[in-house]
Design an enzyme around this catalytic site. Sequence first.
Site, PDB file in Angstrom:
ATOM      1  N   ASP A   1      -1.742  -2.884   4.890  1.00 33.08           N
ATOM      2  CA  ASP A   1      -1.842  -3.628   3.617  1.00 33.08           C
ATOM      3  C   ASP A   1      -2.253  -5.076   3.836  1.00 33.08           C
ATOM      4  O   ASP A   1      -2.449  -5.810   2.869  1.00 33.08           O
ATOM      5  CB  ASP A   1      -0.511  -3.590   2.871  1.00 33.08           C
ATOM      6  CG  ASP A   1      -0.231  -2.209   2.334  1.00 33.08           C
ATOM      7  OD1 ASP A   1       0.893  -1.953   1.884  1.00 33.08           O
ATOM      8  OD2 ASP A   1      -1.144  -1.364   2.385  1.00 33.08           O
TER       9      ASP A   1
ATOM     10  N   ARG B   1      -1.748  -5.563 -10.140  1.00 35.08           N
ATOM     11  CA  ARG B   1      -0.798  -4.468  -9.903  1.00 35.08           C
ATOM     12  C   ARG B   1       0.257  -4.886  -8.887  1.00 35.08           C
ATOM     13  O   ARG B   1       1.369  -4.375  -8.888  1.00 35.08           O
ATOM     14  CB  ARG B   1      -1.523  -3.230  -9.356  1.00 35.08           C
ATOM     15  CG  ARG B   1      -2.448  -2.568 -10.331  1.00 35.08           C
ATOM     16  CD  ARG B   1      -3.058  -1.327  -9.750  1.00 35.08           C
ATOM     17  NE  ARG B   1      -2.042  -0.409  -9.219  1.00 35.08           N
ATOM     18  CZ  ARG B   1      -2.327   0.807  -8.767  1.00 35.08           C
ATOM     19  NH1 ARG B   1      -3.586   1.236  -8.773  1.00 35.08           N
ATOM     20  NH2 ARG B   1      -1.379   1.591  -8.310  1.00 35.08           N
TER      21      ARG B   1
ATOM     22  N   CYS C   1      -7.028   7.912  -4.137  1.00 37.13           N
ATOM     23  CA  CYS C   1      -7.210   6.593  -4.750  1.00 37.13           C
ATOM     24  C   CYS C   1      -8.346   5.915  -3.996  1.00 37.13           C
ATOM     25  O   CYS C   1      -8.976   6.493  -3.121  1.00 37.13           O
ATOM     26  CB  CYS C   1      -5.913   5.797  -4.710  1.00 37.13           C
ATOM     27  SG  CYS C   1      -5.653   4.963  -3.160  1.00 37.13           S
TER      28      CYS C   1
ATOM     29  N   ARG D   1      -5.067  10.448   0.447  1.00 35.77           N
ATOM     30  CA  ARG D   1      -3.620  10.256   0.327  1.00 35.77           C
ATOM     31  C   ARG D   1      -2.868  11.518  -0.131  1.00 35.77           C
ATOM     32  O   ARG D   1      -2.241  11.553  -1.175  1.00 35.77           O
ATOM     33  CB  ARG D   1      -3.329   9.088  -0.596  1.00 35.77           C
ATOM     34  CG  ARG D   1      -4.005   7.813  -0.093  1.00 35.77           C
ATOM     35  CD  ARG D   1      -3.703   6.612  -0.917  1.00 35.77           C
ATOM     36  NE  ARG D   1      -2.345   6.132  -0.653  1.00 35.77           N
ATOM     37  CZ  ARG D   1      -1.832   5.066  -1.300  1.00 35.77           C
ATOM     38  NH1 ARG D   1      -2.549   4.458  -2.227  1.00 35.77           N
ATOM     39  NH2 ARG D   1      -0.598   4.659  -1.030  1.00 35.77           N
TER      40      ARG D   1
ATOM     41  N   LYS E   1       7.060  -5.193  -3.900  1.00 35.18           N
ATOM     42  CA  LYS E   1       6.589  -4.135  -4.827  1.00 35.18           C
ATOM     43  C   LYS E   1       6.911  -2.761  -4.263  1.00 35.18           C
ATOM     44  O   LYS E   1       7.434  -1.889  -4.970  1.00 35.18           O
ATOM     45  CB  LYS E   1       5.090  -4.265  -5.044  1.00 35.18           C
ATOM     46  CG  LYS E   1       4.453  -3.039  -5.673  1.00 35.18           C
ATOM     47  CD  LYS E   1       2.956  -3.124  -5.846  1.00 35.18           C
ATOM     48  CE  LYS E   1       2.183  -2.821  -4.616  1.00 35.18           C
ATOM     49  NZ  LYS E   1       1.948  -1.381  -4.335  1.00 35.18           N
ATOM     50  N   ASN E   2       6.651  -2.558  -2.964  1.00 32.34           N
ATOM     51  CA  ASN E   2       6.775  -1.206  -2.406  1.00 32.34           C
ATOM     52  C   ASN E   2       8.204  -0.792  -2.136  1.00 32.34           C
ATOM     53  O   ASN E   2       8.476   0.366  -1.867  1.00 32.34           O
ATOM     54  CB  ASN E   2       5.910  -1.079  -1.150  1.00 32.34           C
ATOM     55  CG  ASN E   2       4.420  -1.114  -1.528  1.00 32.34           C
ATOM     56  OD1 ASN E   2       4.086  -0.960  -2.698  1.00 32.34           O
ATOM     57  ND2 ASN E   2       3.573  -1.352  -0.562  1.00 32.34           N
TER      58      ASN E   2
HETATM   59  C1  EPZ Z   1       2.783   3.246   1.159  1.00 30.52           C
HETATM   60  O1  EPZ Z   1       1.858   4.217   0.737  1.00 30.52           O
HETATM   61  C2  EPZ Z   1       2.426   1.981   0.406  1.00 30.52           C
HETATM   62  N1  EPZ Z   1       2.557   2.218  -1.026  1.00 30.52           N
HETATM   63  C3  EPZ Z   1       0.997   1.557   0.733  1.00 30.52           C
HETATM   64  O2  EPZ Z   1       0.778   0.298   0.103  1.00 30.52           O
HETATM   65  C4  EPZ Z   1       0.884   1.361   2.236  1.00 30.52           C
HETATM   66  O3  EPZ Z   1      -0.463   1.085   2.553  1.00 30.52           O
HETATM   67  C5  EPZ Z   1       1.325   2.629   2.981  1.00 30.52           C
HETATM   68  O4  EPZ Z   1       2.668   2.985   2.562  1.00 30.52           O
HETATM   69  C6  EPZ Z   1       1.344   2.433   4.485  1.00 30.52           C
HETATM   70  O5  EPZ Z   1       2.200   1.381   4.805  1.00 30.52           O
HETATM   71  C7  EPZ Z   1       3.800   2.205  -1.558  1.00 30.52           C
HETATM   72  O6  EPZ Z   1       4.776   2.014  -0.876  1.00 30.52           O
HETATM   73  C8  EPZ Z   1       3.878   2.427  -3.043  1.00 30.52           C
HETATM   74  P1  EPZ Z   1       1.942   6.716   3.816  1.00 30.52           P
HETATM   75  P2  EPZ Z   1       2.118   5.771   1.148  1.00 30.52           P
HETATM   76  O7  EPZ Z   1       2.552   7.960   3.293  1.00 30.52           O
HETATM   77  O8  EPZ Z   1       3.564   6.027   1.208  1.00 30.52           O
HETATM   78  C9  EPZ Z   1      -1.054  10.131   5.302  1.00 30.52           C
HETATM   79  C10 EPZ Z   1      -0.275  -1.296  -1.233  1.00 30.52           C
HETATM   80  O9  EPZ Z   1      -1.337  -1.907  -1.035  1.00 30.52           O
HETATM   81  N2  EPZ Z   1      -0.156  11.066   4.621  1.00 30.52           N
HETATM   82  O10 EPZ Z   1       2.716   5.890   4.802  1.00 30.52           O
HETATM   83  O11 EPZ Z   1       1.262   6.607   0.279  1.00 30.52           O
HETATM   84  C11 EPZ Z   1      -1.748   9.186   4.337  1.00 30.52           C
HETATM   85  O12 EPZ Z   1      -2.923   9.773   3.822  1.00 30.52           O
HETATM   86  C12 EPZ Z   1      -0.197   0.191  -0.940  1.00 30.52           C
HETATM   87  O13 EPZ Z   1       0.795  -1.819  -1.622  1.00 30.52           O
HETATM   88  C13 EPZ Z   1      -0.411  12.421   4.676  1.00 30.52           C
HETATM   89  O14 EPZ Z   1      -1.397  12.856   5.263  1.00 30.52           O
HETATM   90  O15 EPZ Z   1       1.506   5.783   2.627  1.00 30.52           O
HETATM   91  C14 EPZ Z   1      -2.047   7.993   5.223  1.00 30.52           C
HETATM   92  O16 EPZ Z   1      -3.220   8.255   5.976  1.00 30.52           O
HETATM   93  C15 EPZ Z   1      -1.559   0.766  -0.544  1.00 30.52           C
HETATM   94  N3  EPZ Z   1       0.439  13.291   4.066  1.00 30.52           N
HETATM   95  C16 EPZ Z   1      -0.860   7.950   6.176  1.00 30.52           C
HETATM   96  O17 EPZ Z   1      -0.273   9.260   6.123  1.00 30.52           O
HETATM   97  C17 EPZ Z   1       1.565  12.847   3.390  1.00 30.52           C
HETATM   98  O18 EPZ Z   1       2.325  13.685   2.859  1.00 30.52           O
HETATM   99  C18 EPZ Z   1       0.221   6.936   5.800  1.00 30.52           C
HETATM  100  O19 EPZ Z   1       0.503   7.099   4.425  1.00 30.52           O
HETATM  101  C19 EPZ Z   1       1.810  11.458   3.344  1.00 30.52           C
HETATM  102  C20 EPZ Z   1       0.950  10.582   3.973  1.00 30.52           C
END
Ligand code: EPZ
Length: 430
Positions: free
Chosen positions: A305, A397, A117, A122, A22-23
Amino acid sequence: MYKYVIKGGNPLVGEVEIGGAKNAALAIVTAAIMTDETVLLENIPDVSDTNVLLEAISVIGATVERIDRHTARINGSTIGSVSVDYEFIKKIRASYYLLGALLGKYKHAEVPLPGGCNIGSRPIDQHLKGFRALGATVDINYGMIMAEAEHLHGAHIYLDMVSVGATINIMMAAALAEGSTIIENAAKEPHVVDVANFLNAMGANIKGAGTDVIRIKGVKKLHKVQYTIVPDMIEAGTFMCAAAATKGDVLIKDIIPKHLEAISAKLAEIGCDVIEFDDAIRVSAKKRLGKTHVKTLPYPGFPTDMQPQIGATLALARGTSIVTESIFENRFKYCDELARMGANIKVEGNSAIIDGVESLKGARISAPDLRAGAALVIAGMSAEGITIVDDIVYILRGYERFAEKLRGLGADIQQVSEEKEIQKFRLQVS
Ligand code: EPZ
């Protein structure tokens, strides 16, 4: 709305085929519009998140033809708008990938700012930092992100934290920028690599994906491609935990075992037999599992995840386990639901202290988010009696035909929408 009703106690036994990631699909479906030629995508998971994003790109004008539930033909030449409707970002945060794709291709993008969310606030500050470094002006007015640039130029970008989304979004915009871009502290997840492979297959010049330094040489345009999406490591890991928690014996097929090394190692540590094949992993557990400590980390660490799923598995283990969530701030909501089934879990800050119990009892519970919902299904299949999981819209989802695949492994689980169907299920299994 839809619910799962489960009668626990059946060990999962047999074989299950894993679908596309999915991701990876969410980003690749979006990146597909970056060429004016036709892109054929295969192994797209048929889940609501990817279906919503396919709808989002068709609403801005891309031509989307569903060949079958896992295959789509996309052509971005007919796009007439660079403004994404709020309904899509509300339904699926990953609509923000349209920022990188539209900014890269049209040097202009308008996408609603995603809210938080269920698992955390996020923010997307790192995405916007990357776009600005590439030469875009990025303003946020009335909840809309307006990004535009005369032209995009290469930049040296250091991400403040490892971010899958920011790495992918910046990679997309930089692919069509003039000059070279370096992304430092990049995310290394297999789905990041898959997006880079896809962009390169369309003619981009991206090196180093899968390491923490990605180098991108901008190209003038991208071209058509036929591409198959990588297997979903989180769907696979979910079935691995389900096999372990129900003391079953399951062959998880059509996967890349290397992507699952952190999960395989952890399950072996607590007493599972884990056997790796070229494109499959077999997980079996005959006796009660042992305790362990888990800390979620960016890939190749233990994936966030998979945190709820291993938590549900450890709820029945012998001894006290500690699960620490280092990525998101609110990913333990499933613990309250497990406690209603008799689990003994104390959440302190970003750690859950799990005193394993001998058994869980079925109860009426509700899915707080996607992966927590999958964890509650694992708990219901491992519990005594009947469990009803409400709000499974979250689970749908990200998991295709979840109940059907679990039934194929011997689980007593049905997806229902009416209360009377629950009574009927109770009679059937009693
Ligand atoms: C992706 O989310 C995945 N979603 C998430 O999967 C997954 O948990 C996550 O990566 C971590 O592996 C998709 O790919 C659609 P991040 P993403 O940016 O990209 C902080 C699922 O269950 N951050 O790696 O949003 C953020 O708050 C979903 O399939 C900032 O602060 O995750 C988090 O604490 C849930 N500023 C950390 O970094 C930013 O600009 C990692 O988030 C971006 C992120």
